[in-house]
Motif scaffolding. Structure first.
Motif, mmCIF file in Angstrom:
data_model
loop_
_atom_site.group_PDB
_atom_site.id
_atom_site.type_symbol
_atom_site.label_atom_id
_atom_site.label_comp_id
_atom_site.label_asym_id
_atom_site.label_seq_id
_atom_site.Cartn_x
_atom_site.Cartn_y
_atom_site.Cartn_z
ATOM 1 N N ALA A 40 17.110 72.412 -90.777
ATOM 2 C CA ALA A 40 18.444 72.898 -90.419
ATOM 3 C C ALA A 40 18.430 73.358 -88.970
ATOM 4 O O ALA A 40 17.496 74.031 -88.533
ATOM 5 N N GLU A 41 19.451 72.974 -88.225
ATOM 6 C CA GLU A 41 19.542 73.349 -86.821
ATOM 7 C C GLU A 41 20.671 74.357 -86.634
ATOM 8 O O GLU A 41 21.719 74.244 -87.264
ATOM 9 N N ILE A 93 23.921 76.132 -85.401
ATOM 10 C CA ILE A 93 25.202 75.734 -84.820
ATOM 11 C C ILE A 93 25.716 76.870 -83.955
ATOM 12 O O ILE A 93 26.143 76.664 -82.836
ATOM 13 N N LYS A 110 26.455 78.397 -98.656
ATOM 14 C CA LYS A 110 26.912 77.157 -98.042
ATOM 15 C C LYS A 110 28.408 77.229 -97.784
ATOM 16 O O LYS A 110 29.126 77.987 -98.432
ATOM 17 N N LEU A 166 32.783 69.357 -86.097
ATOM 18 C CA LEU A 166 32.526 70.117 -87.327
ATOM 19 C C LEU A 166 33.368 69.645 -88.511
ATOM 20 O O LEU A 166 33.060 69.968 -89.659
ATOM 21 N N LYS A 193 32.050 68.810 -92.121
ATOM 22 C CA LYS A 193 30.610 69.120 -92.158
ATOM 23 C C LYS A 193 30.297 70.259 -93.125
ATOM 24 O O LYS A 193 30.983 71.265 -93.157
ATOM 25 N N SER A 194 29.237 70.060 -93.877
ATOM 26 C CA SER A 194 28.689 71.123 -94.715
ATOM 27 C C SER A 194 27.720 71.938 -93.875
ATOM 28 O O SER A 194 26.976 71.379 -93.065
ATOM 29 N N VAL A 195 27.735 73.254 -94.063
ATOM 30 C CA VAL A 195 26.874 74.148 -93.292
ATOM 31 C C VAL A 195 26.236 75.178 -94.217
ATOM 32 O O VAL A 195 26.655 75.361 -95.352
ATOM 33 N N THR A 238 24.136 77.308 -89.669
ATOM 34 C CA THR A 238 23.242 76.204 -89.352
ATOM 35 C C THR A 238 23.714 74.935 -90.072
ATOM 36 O O THR A 238 24.535 75.009 -90.991
ATOM 37 N N THR A 239 23.168 73.808 -89.664
ATOM 38 C CA THR A 239 23.474 72.559 -90.350
ATOM 39 C C THR A 239 22.944 72.633 -91.774
ATOM 40 O O THR A 239 21.984 73.339 -92.060
ATOM 41 N N ASP A 240 23.553 71.915 -92.676
ATOM 42 C CA ASP A 240 23.130 71.881 -94.083
ATOM 43 C C ASP A 240 22.220 70.672 -94.272
ATOM 44 O O ASP A 240 22.673 69.594 -94.614
ATOM 45 N N LYS A 241 20.946 70.845 -93.989
ATOM 46 C CA LYS A 241 19.978 69.743 -94.108
ATOM 47 C C LYS A 241 18.944 70.074 -95.132
ATOM 48 O O LYS A 241 18.585 71.166 -95.322
#
Length: 160
Positions: free
Chosen positions: A21-22, A24, A122, A135, A138-140, A157-160
């Motif tokens: 996750a990165e 945002i 989330k 965005l 986008k899921s976060v 953050t990104t949802d990874k």
């Protein structure tokens, strides 16, 4: 040596298809008005909590943005579950609307007394335009930590 180990972990995760996750962006938030706690009535400590927040972006894509948010959570003693929430991000040239899709929380204790709560979960950006258009849809992931009386830090953050 520490750098080499970190690079090996990143290389391993990348090669296996796992993503990291990165960040945002991050906000510093203040609770607006009173935190409303409504007893459910079936047992002691079971309640619904709703609150309004006003936030200022301090890092990342949200730096300089404002964020107005509301949330509702169900608490059973010291543990909570977010049942709803939404917010509007306003930045120069951009606008976005997000929704909490899931989350959990817990009371933070300091010197044996409640000192706020922390939570994570989330969310989904249901709408975004202008400088925030990337965005849209986008899921976060989000994480909130107390930083003072009726104040908290909110990291997205990104949802990874």
């Amino acid at each position: 040596m520490k750098l080499r180990v970190s690079l090996c972990v990143v290389s391993f995760l990348s090669s296996t298809g796992l993503a990291i996750a990165e960040p945002i962006g991050r906000y510093e938030c203040s609770i607006v008005g009173q935190v409303n706690q409504q007893p459910v009535g079936d047992k002691e400590g079971h309640r619904l909590v709703d609150l309004l927040s006003s936030c200022v972006g301090v890092d990342g894509l949200f730096k300089g943005a404002t964020y107005s948010a509301s949330s509702v959570s169900e608490w059973d003693g010291m543990k909570g579950t977010y049942v709803g929430g939404t917010g509007v991000v306003r930045s120069p040239g951009g606008l976005a609307v997000n929704q909490i899709t899931e989350g959990v929380g817990s009371v933070v204790m300091k010197d044996g007394k409640p000192a706020g709560s922390e939570g994570s979960g989330k969310g989904l950006f249901k709408f975004a335009s202008g400088t925030l258009a990337a965005l849209s849809g986008k899921s976060v992931r989000w994480e909130a930590r107390p930083i003072g009386f009726n104040r908290y830090s909110l990291e997205v953050t990104t949802d990874k």
